[in-house]
Design a protein around this motif. Structure first.
Motif, PDB file in Angstrom:
ATOM      1  N   PHE A   1     -11.177   4.313   0.361  1.00 31.53           N
ATOM      2  CA  PHE A   1      -9.782   4.544  -0.074  1.00 31.53           C
ATOM      3  C   PHE A   1      -8.783   4.418   1.348  1.00 31.53           C
ATOM      4  CE2 PHE A   1     -11.835   6.929  -3.185  1.00 31.53           C
ATOM      5  CZ  PHE A   1     -11.689   6.016  -4.313  1.00 31.53           C
ATOM      6  N   SER A   2      -9.163   4.883   2.560  1.00 31.31           N
ATOM      7  CA  SER A   2      -8.275   5.091   3.679  1.00 31.31           C
ATOM      8  C   SER A   2      -7.990   3.429   4.172  1.00 31.31           C
ATOM      9  CB  SER A   2      -8.840   5.815   4.736  1.00 31.31           C
ATOM     10  OG  SER A   2     -10.166   5.781   4.630  1.00 31.31           O
ATOM     11  N   ALA A   3      -9.007   2.631   4.023  1.00 30.03           N
ATOM     12  CA  ALA A   3      -8.971   1.216   4.394  1.00 30.03           C
ATOM     13  C   ALA A   3      -8.047   0.552   3.689  1.00 30.03           C
ATOM     14  CB  ALA A   3     -10.249   0.908   4.502  1.00 30.03           C
ATOM     15  N   GLN A   4      -8.309   0.789   2.116  1.00 29.49           N
ATOM     16  CA  GLN A   4      -7.284   0.339   1.145  1.00 29.49           C
ATOM     17  C   GLN A   4      -5.779   0.725   1.530  1.00 29.49           C
ATOM     18  OE1 GLN A   4      -9.257   1.859  -2.206  1.00 29.49           O
ATOM     19  NE2 GLN A   4     -10.109  -0.373  -3.023  1.00 29.49           N
ATOM     20  N   MET A   5      -5.749   1.927   1.818  1.00 30.01           N
ATOM     21  CA  MET A   5      -4.235   2.295   2.001  1.00 30.01           C
ATOM     22  C   MET A   5      -3.463   1.518   3.380  1.00 30.01           C
ATOM     23  SD  MET A   5      -3.640   4.505  -0.105  1.00 30.01           S
ATOM     24  CE  MET A   5      -3.232   6.112  -0.496  1.00 30.01           C
ATOM     25  N   ILE A   6      -4.455   1.316   4.388  1.00 28.67           N
ATOM     26  CA  ILE A   6      -3.924   0.526   5.480  1.00 28.67           C
ATOM     27  C   ILE A   6      -3.590  -0.750   5.046  1.00 28.67           C
ATOM     28  CG2 ILE A   6      -4.755  -0.181   7.638  1.00 28.67           C
ATOM     29  CD1 ILE A   6      -6.146   2.482   8.001  1.00 28.67           C
ATOM     30  N   ALA A   7      -4.701  -1.387   4.291  1.00 30.89           N
ATOM     31  CA  ALA A   7      -4.442  -2.713   3.706  1.00 30.89           C
ATOM     32  C   ALA A   7      -2.888  -2.790   2.920  1.00 30.89           C
ATOM     33  CB  ALA A   7      -5.408  -3.147   2.951  1.00 30.89           C
ATOM     34  N   ILE A   8      -2.740  -1.936   2.144  1.00 27.67           N
ATOM     35  CA  ILE A   8      -1.512  -1.849   1.498  1.00 27.67           C
ATOM     36  C   ILE A   8      -0.276  -1.627   2.230  1.00 27.67           C
ATOM     37  CG2 ILE A   8      -0.077  -0.706  -0.227  1.00 27.67           C
ATOM     38  CD1 ILE A   8      -2.658   0.253  -1.729  1.00 27.67           C
ATOM     39  N   ARG A   9      -0.165  -0.924   3.149  1.00 31.25           N
ATOM     40  CA  ARG A   9       0.799  -0.773   4.174  1.00 31.25           C
ATOM     41  C   ARG A   9       1.127  -2.026   4.947  1.00 31.25           C
ATOM     42  NH1 ARG A   9       3.361   1.795   1.209  1.00 31.25           N
ATOM     43  NH2 ARG A   9       2.362   3.926   0.547  1.00 31.25           N
ATOM     44  N   THR A  10      -0.139  -2.454   5.432  1.00 32.84           N
ATOM     45  CA  THR A  10       0.052  -3.554   6.273  1.00 32.84           C
ATOM     46  C   THR A  10       0.734  -4.863   5.313  1.00 32.84           C
ATOM     47  OG1 THR A  10      -2.124  -3.124   6.946  1.00 32.84           O
ATOM     48  CG2 THR A  10      -1.232  -4.942   8.145  1.00 32.84           C
ATOM     49  N   ALA A  11       0.274  -5.149   4.341  1.00 36.84           N
ATOM     50  CA  ALA A  11       0.802  -6.034   3.101  1.00 36.84           C
ATOM     51  C   ALA A  11       2.216  -5.831   3.220  1.00 36.84           C
ATOM     52  CB  ALA A  11      -0.021  -5.962   2.076  1.00 36.84           C
ATOM     53  N   GLU A  12       2.526  -4.594   3.003  1.00 37.00           N
ATOM     54  CA  GLU A  12       4.067  -4.260   2.981  1.00 37.00           C
ATOM     55  C   GLU A  12       4.745  -4.540   4.063  1.00 37.00           C
ATOM     56  OE1 GLU A  12       4.045  -0.615  -0.370  1.00 37.00           O
ATOM     57  OE2 GLU A  12       4.312  -0.193   1.603  1.00 37.00           O
ATOM     58  N   ALA A  13       4.349  -4.168   5.106  1.00 35.71           N
ATOM     59  CA  ALA A  13       4.910  -4.355   6.327  1.00 35.71           C
ATOM     60  C   ALA A  13       5.120  -5.896   6.682  1.00 35.71           C
ATOM     61  CB  ALA A  13       4.246  -3.857   7.384  1.00 35.71           C
ATOM     62  N   THR A  14       4.262  -6.708   6.373  1.00 35.32           N
ATOM     63  CA  THR A  14       4.331  -8.050   6.661  1.00 35.32           C
ATOM     64  C   THR A  14       5.056  -8.867   5.509  1.00 35.32           C
ATOM     65  OG1 THR A  14       2.276  -8.617   5.860  1.00 35.32           O
ATOM     66  CG2 THR A  14       2.256  -8.376   8.159  1.00 35.32           C
ATOM     67  N   GLY A  15       5.269  -8.227   4.428  1.00 32.61           N
ATOM     68  CA  GLY A  15       6.260  -8.836   3.359  1.00 32.61           C
ATOM     69  C   GLY A  15       5.233  -9.437   2.088  1.00 32.61           C
ATOM     70  N   GLY A  16       4.181  -9.369   2.607  1.00 31.79           N
ATOM     71  CA  GLY A  16       3.082 -10.073   1.699  1.00 31.79           C
ATOM     72  C   GLY A  16       2.544  -9.429   0.417  1.00 31.79           C
TER      73      GLY A  16
END
Lengths: 410, 304
Positions: free
Chosen positions: B85-100
């Motif tokens: 889950f923690s890795a998934q959360m980071i992936a979500i936040r990264t995707a949001e930050a890069t706008g993808g």
């Protein structure tokens, strides 16, 4: 069978014989499924024939899955593979004796129930004013048994006993459930469910709007009943057997598994006998399993056998134990003391039901009672319908224990 | 190494090579389990070597041993898989930050093998270079019915289902060993899919062989006395009779104390290695131990 063959060659005759052998096992009461027979044939094919003993173990590994069936298997194997016809013969010779009994009694039991159901049903009186109150406090809803409620089972006539039995069958014994370590989704639980939260957030493009939560699942506890069937207890133990049977048959899920044992001079497990749907058949089966009805009592020895042979198998999941006995011990009170302590330590809640509590001036004088009383969690009466209906309070409180223990000290 | 034995004798020899001494009955069942690819269900008292056979099989065949210890409330997250889950959360936040933050892409990325944490059952279903592993499901009686029901799927088809990825099927079925101490009856439906064997206490000769293999530093005379004493203890009416594991432990205790022959004093001092209940110890220590020892020695004298 003695000639060595290459694996892979299983001829039709052998398959046929294995099937016959399984049928013999089934007749002897071993449960064998068709898939297991297929497995057995494949296993024999794989193992090949070199020794008789390998053949024995191969079939045993595939056809038997209960330790209690091993002895039966051994006997049948020895008989069958010497001469297949011999066993057939034996079973034919035995079958009237084995099958005759239930067939004789079934119409009778069914007959009685049919007449109960269709014939002279007791008239229901008009609902009384205090009916509401009864439902709340006692979970009893019988018809015209008001008079019988406080009456001692031992003083009832046959007709009254039958009436009381019917009332007992409608009794319920509510018990607080056990909290398990398994979680279930719940809207207002205390543990966050990350898996569900994340899946929910994906539906909103990664936006987490609220946390999904879980809380521990609950399950009903198991019930283990140890019922004294000595002479002084006979009427009460019969009524309690009805009670246990009704609890086991009810579908309300108030209890997990119910294990029942009887003891007099020896301990018998009557759980399977009580699985019969029909109460008359069930009690008859109990009578066959337990052969020491109306004998003397050795409570200490019975508890010792239970502790050593059964406690680990039936008390493992936090069971509530009902010990139904008058505590009049013929054996050694020291042994009873030790074994009661061991029993109390290995179960969740130990409840002692004693019909002697029907006497107002009951005091723990007998050695057995003095030995047993300090170890039980709760002490309650079981001589009338009222006291049985009141059992649910014994499941949570200490019953008469504190009062009597105080009397013991002074 | 690595090859499935071709006969019962080979199986017994293979296990012997790992210092696991087994009788013809257990050898037959083990051979069949290997040959037919069926789970092996072993039931018996604690300490008779149920778990050991899985270890011996894995070592003898050069396969990996994957162990799943059962306990109450064991769930899919600790038995099959869990998402990181923690890795998934980071992936979500990264995707949001890069706008993808494209929904479909995010879904397939988040629930991919990269974010999967494998637990024993899933691990056992995956291909292994050295061949299918040995999966030991230990003390199945400790878990509850829901988990048993779940094992039915895993053991009959050798597949597990992950909702996000679909069913994962073992290319080659693992060698499965289930053990139970019979603290409750395991459901028949599960037992039926397995080869069942009740592991009993060994006979005198077999227990001698086991001691010789496991505690080679003990002299034959001492081993014989140990086994004879333990065997007579098993005849006594105890709350918990000592298993083979206890005999081995006790033999090691005695060797650590430089014992050459059993005496009532030594037995009383070391009884804790053999008996694990206070009631049993008080019953046996003292006169009863002396009596059992004399009995055992007398039996040895007549036999030898």
């Amino acid at each position: 069978m003695t000639a060595a063959r290459r694996p892979g060659e299983v001829d039709g005759r052998l398959v046929e014989n294995i099937v016959h052998f399984t049928r013999a096992l089934r007749k002897a009461g071993v449960k064998v499924g068709t898939a297991q027979v297929e497995n057995a044939v494949r296993a024999v094919e794989a193992a090949g024939f070199t020794h008789r003993v390998d053949f024995y173990h191969t079939l045993r590994a595939t056809l038997i899955n209960r330790a209690s069936d091993l002895e039966i298997y051994h006997q049948i194997f020895a008989m069958f593979w010497r001469d297949p016809d011999f066993l057939e013969h034996m079973i034919h010779m035995l079958s009237p004796a084995l099958r005759g009994q239930p067939e004789d009694t079934r119409p009778k039991a069914a007959e009685r129930r049919a007449s109960d159901a269709l014939g002279d049903r007791p008239e229901r009186p008009p609902p009384k004013k205090d009916r509401q109150e009864i439902e709340i406090e006692a979970h009893l809803n019988w018809s015209d048994t008001e008079r019988l409620r406080a009456m001692d089972f031992e003083q009832m006539s046959a007709a009254e006993l039958a009436e009381a039995t019917r009332a007992i069958r409608s009794l319920r014994l509510p018990v607080p459930p056990i909290r398990t370590r398994r979680q279930a989704p719940a809207p207002h639980g205390r543990h966050p469910d990350i898996h569900a939260t994340l899946r929910r957030s994906l539906r909103r493009g990664g936006e987490i709007d609220r946390l999904s939560t879980t809380r521990p699942r609950q399950r009903p506890p198991d019930l283990v009943a140890l019922c004294d069937i000595s002479g002084s207890m006979s009427v009460y133990s019969r009524m309690l057997m009805h009670f246990l049977h009704a609890l086991g048959q009810s579908q309300d899920g108030a209890w997990g598994r119910i294990h029942s044992f009887t003891f007099g001079t020896r301990l018998s497990n009557v759980t399977r006998a009580l699985h019969h749907k029909d109460p008359d058949l069930a009690l008859e089966a109990v009578g066959r399993e337990a052969q020491d009805w109306r004998g003397g009592t050795r409570i200490g020895e019975a508890l010792e056998r239970f502790n050593k042979d059964w406690s680990r198998r039936v008390l493992g999941r936090g069971a509530v134990v009902l010990l139904i006995s008058d505590g009049l011990e013929r054996g050694d009170p020291d042994l009873l003391n030790q074994q009661a302590e061991r029993l109390a330590l290995s179960c969740r809640h130990l409840i002692w039901l004693n019909p002697l509590l029907r006497f107002d001036g009951f005091a723990p004088q007998a050695g057995g009672i003095r030995a047993l009383l300090p170890h039980v969690d709760s002490f309650a009466a079981c001589h009338s319908l009222d006291t049985l209906a009141d059992l649910s309070s014994a499941l949570t409180g200490a019953g008469h224990k504190t009062r009597l223990l105080a009397g013991l000290d002074s | 190494m690595g090859e499935i034995p071709s006969s019962i004798d080979d199986t017994i020899a293979l296990l012997n090579g790992q210092n696991y001494v087994c009788g013809r009955d257990l050898g037959t069942v083990a051979f069949l389990a290997l040959r037919l690819g069926k789970p092996l269900f072993l039931e018996g008292e604690a300490g008779v070597g149920k778990t050991e056979i899985a270890k011996a099989l894995a070592a003898a065949l050069g396969r990996r041993l994957i162990r799943l210890q059962c306990y109450e409330g064991l769930d899919a997250a600790s038995a099959i898989y869990e998402w990181n889950f923690s890795a998934q959360m980071i992936a979500i936040r990264t995707a949001e930050a890069t706008g993808g933050a494209d929904r479909a892409a995010l879904q397939s990325e988040l629930f991919s093998e990269d974010f999967l944490i494998r637990r024993p059952l899933l691990e056992a279903m995956e291909p292994h270079a050295e061949g299918p592993p040995v999966l030991l499901i230990d003390e199945i009686d400790r878990t509850d019915e829901p988990f048993e029901a779940f094992l039915l799927e895993a053991l009959s088809d050798f597949q597990v289902t992950i909702p996000e990825l679909g069913p994962i099927r073992a290319p080659e079925p693992p060698i499965v060993v289930l053990t139970s101490n019979r603290t409750r009856e395991v459901h028949d439906a599960l037992k039926r899919r397995c080869l069942y064997h009740w592991v009993d206490y060994p006979s005198f000769t077999r227990e001698m062989e086991i001691l010789r293999a496991r505690v080679p530093e003990a002299t034959d005379a001492l081993s014989a006395e140990i086994v004879a004493f333990v065997q007579s203890l098993r005849g006594a009416d105890l709350f918990k009779t000592p298993g083979v594991a206890e005999s081995i432990d006790w033999a090691r205790c005695l060797i650590a104390l430089d014992t050459v022959a059993l005496s009532p004093e030594v037995i009383s001092d070391t009884l804790g290695g053999l008996l694990k209940y206070q009631d049993d110890i008080t019953r046996i220590a003292g006169a009863e131990a002396t009596r059992l020892l004399d009995e055992a020695k007398a039996r040895l004298a007549t036999a030898g």
